[in-house]
Scaffold this active site. Structure first.
Site, PDB file in Angstrom:
ATOM      1  N   PHE A 108      -0.545   7.225   5.951  1.00 39.81           N
ATOM      2  CA  PHE A 108      -1.572   8.210   5.576  1.00 39.81           C
ATOM      3  C   PHE A 108      -2.414   8.687   6.756  1.00 39.81           C
ATOM      4  O   PHE A 108      -3.083   9.708   6.663  1.00 39.81           O
ATOM      5  CB  PHE A 108      -2.508   7.603   4.503  1.00 39.81           C
ATOM      6  CG  PHE A 108      -3.519   6.623   5.063  1.00 39.81           C
ATOM      7  CD1 PHE A 108      -4.653   7.075   5.722  1.00 39.81           C
ATOM      8  CD2 PHE A 108      -3.337   5.255   4.957  1.00 39.81           C
ATOM      9  CE1 PHE A 108      -5.582   6.179   6.261  1.00 39.81           C
ATOM     10  CE2 PHE A 108      -4.243   4.353   5.492  1.00 39.81           C
ATOM     11  CZ  PHE A 108      -5.379   4.826   6.152  1.00 39.81           C
ATOM     12  N   LYS A 139       9.591  11.176   3.748  1.00 44.98           N
ATOM     13  CA  LYS A 139       8.840  10.583   2.628  1.00 44.98           C
ATOM     14  C   LYS A 139       7.438  10.283   3.168  1.00 44.98           C
ATOM     15  O   LYS A 139       7.187   9.254   3.765  1.00 44.98           O
ATOM     16  CB  LYS A 139       9.543   9.300   2.173  1.00 44.98           C
ATOM     17  CG  LYS A 139       9.308   8.901   0.724  1.00 44.98           C
ATOM     18  CD  LYS A 139       7.871   8.748   0.319  1.00 44.98           C
ATOM     19  CE  LYS A 139       7.244   7.482   0.801  1.00 44.98           C
ATOM     20  NZ  LYS A 139       5.769   7.428   0.576  1.00 44.98           N
ATOM     21  N   GLU A 170       1.968   8.905  -0.115  1.00 46.88           N
ATOM     22  CA  GLU A 170       1.552   9.558  -1.360  1.00 46.88           C
ATOM     23  C   GLU A 170       0.056   9.872  -1.362  1.00 46.88           C
ATOM     24  O   GLU A 170      -0.421  10.634  -2.200  1.00 46.88           O
ATOM     25  CB  GLU A 170       1.946   8.690  -2.569  1.00 46.88           C
ATOM     26  CG  GLU A 170       1.245   7.339  -2.672  1.00 46.88           C
ATOM     27  CD  GLU A 170       1.890   6.244  -1.821  1.00 46.88           C
ATOM     28  OE1 GLU A 170       2.512   6.567  -0.782  1.00 46.88           O
ATOM     29  OE2 GLU A 170       1.768   5.062  -2.182  1.00 46.88           O
ATOM     30  N   CYS A 186      -3.599   3.391  14.677  1.00 48.82           N
ATOM     31  CA  CYS A 186      -2.920   2.154  15.097  1.00 48.82           C
ATOM     32  C   CYS A 186      -3.240   1.874  16.557  1.00 48.82           C
ATOM     33  O   CYS A 186      -2.903   0.811  17.060  1.00 48.82           O
ATOM     34  CB  CYS A 186      -1.427   2.276  14.885  1.00 48.82           C
ATOM     35  SG  CYS A 186      -0.703   3.565  15.889  1.00 48.82           S
ATOM     36  N   GLU A 236      -5.863  -6.754  10.770  1.00 49.82           N
ATOM     37  CA  GLU A 236      -6.126  -5.335  11.013  1.00 49.82           C
ATOM     38  C   GLU A 236      -7.169  -4.862  10.002  1.00 49.82           C
ATOM     39  O   GLU A 236      -6.922  -4.908   8.795  1.00 49.82           O
ATOM     40  CB  GLU A 236      -4.829  -4.541  10.841  1.00 49.82           C
ATOM     41  CG  GLU A 236      -4.993  -3.066  11.138  1.00 49.82           C
ATOM     42  CD  GLU A 236      -3.679  -2.303  11.081  1.00 49.82           C
ATOM     43  OE1 GLU A 236      -2.828  -2.595  10.223  1.00 49.82           O
ATOM     44  OE2 GLU A 236      -3.522  -1.377  11.898  1.00 49.82           O
TER      45      GLU A 236
HETATM   46  P1  NAD Z   1       1.586   1.519   4.348  1.00 49.29           P
HETATM   47  O1  NAD Z   1       2.478   0.512   4.977  1.00 49.29           O
HETATM   48  O2  NAD Z   1       0.783   1.137   3.188  1.00 49.29           O
HETATM   49  O3  NAD Z   1       2.453   2.801   3.904  1.00 49.29           O
HETATM   50  C1  NAD Z   1       3.385   3.397   4.758  1.00 49.29           C
HETATM   51  C2  NAD Z   1       4.492   4.007   3.909  1.00 49.29           C
HETATM   52  O4  NAD Z   1       5.133   2.989   3.159  1.00 49.29           O
HETATM   53  C3  NAD Z   1       3.983   5.044   2.914  1.00 49.29           C
HETATM   54  O5  NAD Z   1       4.861   6.136   2.919  1.00 49.29           O
HETATM   55  C4  NAD Z   1       3.985   4.293   1.587  1.00 49.29           C
HETATM   56  O6  NAD Z   1       4.271   5.134   0.495  1.00 49.29           O
HETATM   57  C5  NAD Z   1       5.087   3.268   1.758  1.00 49.29           C
HETATM   58  N1  NAD Z   1       4.831   2.009   1.060  1.00 49.29           N
HETATM   59  C6  NAD Z   1       3.626   1.440   0.785  1.00 49.29           C
HETATM   60  N2  NAD Z   1       3.787   0.246   0.184  1.00 49.29           N
HETATM   61  C7  NAD Z   1       5.115   0.039   0.071  1.00 49.29           C
HETATM   62  C8  NAD Z   1       5.923  -1.016  -0.451  1.00 49.29           C
HETATM   63  N3  NAD Z   1       5.391  -2.112  -0.989  1.00 49.29           N
HETATM   64  N4  NAD Z   1       7.268  -0.895  -0.381  1.00 49.29           N
HETATM   65  C9  NAD Z   1       7.842   0.196   0.173  1.00 49.29           C
HETATM   66  N5  NAD Z   1       7.122   1.226   0.656  1.00 49.29           N
HETATM   67  C10 NAD Z   1       5.783   1.163   0.629  1.00 49.29           C
HETATM   68  O7  NAD Z   1       0.675   2.092   5.538  1.00 49.29           O
HETATM   69  P2  NAD Z   1      -0.561   3.095   5.406  1.00 49.29           P
HETATM   70  O8  NAD Z   1      -1.689   2.381   4.762  1.00 49.29           O
HETATM   71  O9  NAD Z   1      -0.135   4.404   4.862  1.00 49.29           O
HETATM   72  O10 NAD Z   1      -0.895   3.349   6.949  1.00 49.29           O
HETATM   73  C11 NAD Z   1      -1.706   2.517   7.709  1.00 49.29           C
HETATM   74  C12 NAD Z   1      -0.902   1.515   8.483  1.00 49.29           C
HETATM   75  O11 NAD Z   1       0.035   2.189   9.318  1.00 49.29           O
HETATM   76  C13 NAD Z   1      -1.745   0.677   9.429  1.00 49.29           C
HETATM   77  O12 NAD Z   1      -1.293  -0.651   9.371  1.00 49.29           O
HETATM   78  C14 NAD Z   1      -1.478   1.288  10.791  1.00 49.29           C
HETATM   79  O13 NAD Z   1      -1.661   0.425  11.884  1.00 49.29           O
HETATM   80  C15 NAD Z   1      -0.042   1.671  10.639  1.00 49.29           C
HETATM   81  N6  NAD Z   1       0.344   2.695  11.613  1.00 49.29           N
HETATM   82  C16 NAD Z   1       1.124   2.273  12.654  1.00 49.29           C
HETATM   83  C17 NAD Z   1       1.484   3.184  13.627  1.00 49.29           C
HETATM   84  C18 NAD Z   1       2.313   2.737  14.798  1.00 49.29           C
HETATM   85  O14 NAD Z   1       2.693   3.584  15.575  1.00 49.29           O
HETATM   86  N7  NAD Z   1       2.606   1.467  14.968  1.00 49.29           N
HETATM   87  C19 NAD Z   1       1.080   4.525  13.523  1.00 49.29           C
HETATM   88  C20 NAD Z   1       0.309   4.911  12.435  1.00 49.29           C
HETATM   89  C21 NAD Z   1      -0.056   3.973  11.465  1.00 49.29           C
END
Ligand code: NAD
Length: 484
Positions: free
Chosen positions: A149, A173, A176, A281, A375
């Site tokens: 997000f 994808k 959401e 991140c 985090e």
């Molecule tokens: P998230 O892991 O909750 O969601 C990421 C994606 O996974 C979304 O598209 C979501 O729909 C899907 N998802 C969520 N739960 C799931 C599950 N149980 N099973 C399968 N798919 C699932 O992450 P977020 O809250 O959207 O984003 C924040 C996180 O992303 C932070 O931890 C941040 O550090 C990380 N991030 C990392 C980088 C990097 O380059 N390493 C860059 C941006 C964000």
């Protein structure tokens, strides 16, 4: 609702997802601005069929032609700059200037992709007398990109231009929580002349992601999000024999030495911990002060006081995120840490229902506290103290993550000492957010990334292509040697 319902974008058609719908909130004011259709396997399957068909002709289109679409896409990002930034601001909650910076970064990513024909020109060598070997890159097929997000425009553009210029078809994808930007990107790619079916968007959450990991018609998956989900996606997609690169969460440490330039360090650390409301991140979430750095911390607090929610500090993504962040602060306080600046219970006048946390600086955090290890993903800086530089490095090294680390000092020797020893993929020297810009690639170490290579820059060529080695001999026997 301010925006129409967000539907799947498959083969240039808007289709309802096969599952339920979810309300989309604006963190700026807590209002519902749209609704998104969620997808099950059925919708993913439709997208895969469409993308597979498109892949056959797109992969046969010469790269010099494919790249023309992205020259035009780059111009369209610029033409629609303000509108795209507004969408990011509304659905993600970051301030408008940060949203603009995000779209500008998408333009830079596209510019890099436009140089791809130069970068992937093959290699050729006479390997034996009269025998040549040539190396060519081939696209993988249908690839999926699953995004988080926190950067609704930029993170999709980490993957879209590179993967598509290299001849793949894609299913995106997006999170959401921020689905609106993704469909606008699809509109612009269509306007840029991308053929139907090469780029598709499927909305959804867990079920959609699991379907992507399982679908036999998808050749590779890139994932950006939390470490918890990165591990699930990496294991599940790899067990289905797909190529996978999964970027996870982070806990970035900034090591501050007493000789650091006070003003530069204070403003950099404050900006790093609070930019995008700490939901990067690359955000500084832990600072380790070595020896006596009280003078720097005092200035840092002054800088942080200038950061005002609703003005130069955006909202966090949801009510739940606000509660989670505030709980971390309360727990640290109970465990004896000293709160120098408290952002809890912040209300922005005019946007009382928005999800805001003010800048928070906490001193005397102990490495074993939860706030030091996990985090937090909010505008919160935990300061730990160490007697020596080696002790500070040990604290950094003990984190399971490894996205970024930084050192603030005026000594080149000490900066190099830290840069060599920090266990992270991206290192800053007197820079709080050390994002490597193109052509350098983005990616961390340890539990911040699973898979080989990085997601952007030149490294992404290996992610999105497979190599073919062609060995050829046409010369008469008389001109060969025994190796031929
Ligand atoms: P998230 O892991 O909750 O969601 C990421 C994606 O996974 C979304 O598209 C979501 O729909 C899907 N998802 C969520 N739960 C799931 C599950 N149980 N099973 C399968 N798919 C699932 O992450 P977020 O809250 O959207 O984003 C924040 C996180 O992303 C932070 O931890 C941040 O550090 C990380 N991030 C990392 C980088 C990097 O380059 N390493 C860059 C941006 C964000």
């Amino acid at each position: 609702m301010k925006y129409p319902e967000v539907k799947n974008y498959i083969g240039e058609e808007l289709q309802n997802g096969s599952g339920n719908t979810l309300d989309v909130y604006s963190p700026v004011n807590g209002e519902i601005i749209s609704k998104v259709f969620l997808s099950t396997y059925e919708a993913i399957d439709k997208a895969v069929k469409t993308a597979r068909e498109a892949f056959t002709f797109w992969s046969e289109t010469p790269i010099k032609e494919r790249v023309q679409v992205f020259f035009r896409y780059r111009q369209l990002l610029e033409k629609n700059f303000d509108e795209l930034a507004h969408i990011v601001h509304e659905e993600n909650g970051k301030i408008l200037d940060e949203a603009k910076a995000e779209v500008a970064k998408s333009m830079e990513l596209t510019e890099f992709a436009c140089s791809m024909p130069q970068l992937i020109a093959g290699e050729i060598l006479e390997v034996s007398k009269g025998v040549e070997c040539r190396l060519e890159h081939f696209p993988l097929g249908v690839v999926a990109s699953i995004t988080p997000f926190n950067f609704p425009n930029m993170v999709p553009n980490w993957t879209i231009p590179n993967a598509l210029v290299l001849g793949n078809a894609m299913i995106l994808k997006p999170s959401e929580l921020v689905p609106i930007s993704a469909n606008r990107i699809a509109d612009l790619l269509k306007e840029a002349g991308l053929p139907k079916g090469v780029f598709n968007v499927v909305h959804g959450s867990r079920e959609a992601v699991e379907a992507i990991c399982d679908h036999p018609g998808i050749d590779a998956v890139s994932f950006v999000g939390s470490t918890k989900v990165a591990k699930i996606v990496y294991k599940r997609a790899a067990s289905n024999l797909k190529r996978v690169l999964a970027l996870g969460g982070a806990k970035n440490h900034l090591i501050v030495l007493p000789d650091a330039n006070v003003q530069m360090t204070a403003s950099n650390v404050a900006a790093s911990m609070s930019g995008c409301a700490g939901q990067r991140c690359m955000a500084a979430s832990a600072m380790v002060g070595v020896g006596n750095v009280d003078h720097i911390i005092a200035q840092l607090v002054e800088e942080a006081k200038k950061i005002v929610p609703g003005k130069n500090l955006g909202a966090v993504i949801s009510k739940e995120a606000k509660e989670r962040i505030e709980n971390y602060i309360t727990e640290a306080e109970k465990e004896g840490a000293k709160i120098l600046l408290d952002g809890r219970n912040y209300v922005v006048k005019g946007n009382e229902k928005g999800f805001y946390v003010g800048p928070t600086v906490i001193d005397y955090v102990k490495p074993e506290m939860r706030i030091a290890k996990e985090e937090v993903f909010g505008p919160v800086l935990s300061i730990m103290r160490s007697k020596t530089l080696d002790e500070a490095i040990k604290i950094e090294n003990s984190s399971p993550y490894g996205n970024a680390a930084a050192v603030f000092t005026q000594s080149g020797g000490l900066a190099r000492y830290v840069a060599e020893r920090a266990s992270a993929g991206m290192i800053g020297v007197n820079i709080g957010v050390p994002v490597p810009r193109e052509p350098f690639s983005f990616g961390g170490w340890n539990e911040s990334k699973f898979g080989v290579g990085d997601i952007t820059g030149k490294s992404s060529i290996e992610l999105w292509t497979k190599l073919k080695k062609i060995t050829t001999k046409w010369n008469p026997e008389s001109r060969t040697n025994w190796m031929s």
